[in-house]
Design a protein around this motif. Sequence first.
Motif: not given
Length: 457
Positions: A171-174, A191-192, A236-237, A276-279
């Motif tokens: 996701k960061t690379q994209f 910012i993570n 990771e919002i 985000s990796c969360d749903e």
Amino acid sequence: MKHLRILIVENEDSLRETLKLSLASFGSIIDTRNYAQARLLISSHAFDLALIDLNLDENSDVLQGLKIIKECKIKGITPIVFSGEQGEEAIQSSFEAGCHYYFSKTNVSQVLETQIIPLIESRLNNRNLELIQQQYPTKNKIFLDNILHILKATKNPNQRVLITGPTGVGKTQFAKFIHQTHEENRPFVHINLNEIPENLLESTLFGHKKGAFTDAHEDRKGLLEQANGGTLFLDEIGVMPLTIQKKLLRVIEEKCFTPLGCNEMRRSSFRLISASCDEMGPLIEKNMFRLDFYFRIKGVELNVPPLSERKEDIVPLIHYFLQKSPQKLAFHTATINVLKNYKWYGNIRELKSLIDGLLETSEGLIQVEQLPEHIQQNENPFGNIEDKKNLFSPLLKNYLMEYGLPALVKAIETEAITMALKENHGKINEVGRKLKVSKSVLYRILKDIEKEEKPQF
């Protein structure tokens, strides 16, 4: 999205202006009405294609556009003829000179709409597909189509993007790729949110004036201000505290904010990309994420599928990682089959880690037995996922039967908080946020821990 550099060579002023307006969205346009200046432009600029009229001098029988076609071919520019000349000799000579397409001016608006614009749009899409596969290797057609859709949508610098997908899919690379295709030479501020303690997050984002709080020994420019003119990437919002979400609502909409301890309003115009990796749905249902904030950040959404759903991308990714190293490896066919069948629980990050490890420890043709055991057996390196769905392991069951449910709950609380305190260096606010419990609950459990010795399980 990368733009095309287009040269228009047309001696009719009104038509030249029409062409410039019609093609402006595809990139940078330079135009000229005569042969001499066209030659000069071709020699001094790097164009992708040229739209060329053949008869540039109405007082001459010489079709000067034919010479321009040849100049373009020498420079690697795609020549497209758009001319009123309809004679077979002119058409034949144009193709012999090297033109790729020949369009007649019989109906300018219709030819533009149905022929020239679709042709240039296709050329731009192909160029962007090549760019995507260079920087974000994928052969998955659905994913490619989604990426192209995102790149078109984000031509507007105010368009917000939300990237979702499991950990390790890139996701960061994209996010960097979107930034590079639009604002390559402008700031990219990342910012993570998982890595910033809650008590420091507001200051990190908004900045502060000297003396705003105990440790504010000097003025500090926040990330919102640093991102001005470029991209702010909030990674990771899903873990962002509700209080910060509320404060960012106005910033995102109005592009203005106030640093801590400051009365002066600041402005910052930036493209917002979140990941985000969360749903997000379950977080909103549990009141851990504001619905209005979600719609404010969402904009266009790209879901990056796990590598296990993009088996066709495994080999291109391997080649992509190997290209970055002066050392080269090859893979036996059986090894490739094993890699294609593996579930890649850590996604692209896990694949890159494997290639990096093989480059350090292996040479020549990689055989199946050189792969880690868990990949050969197609097993999760962190244990069986199905087993983890059952929270009552044999150890917990034994403890429950011996001490009872209340003691088990207390023991779990004790171990969880002790672990969280250690991992977060004793920061109570951070422990509460990670464990999703209030300070009062934390202090109650800490008092219980001090009062009595708990049996261990």
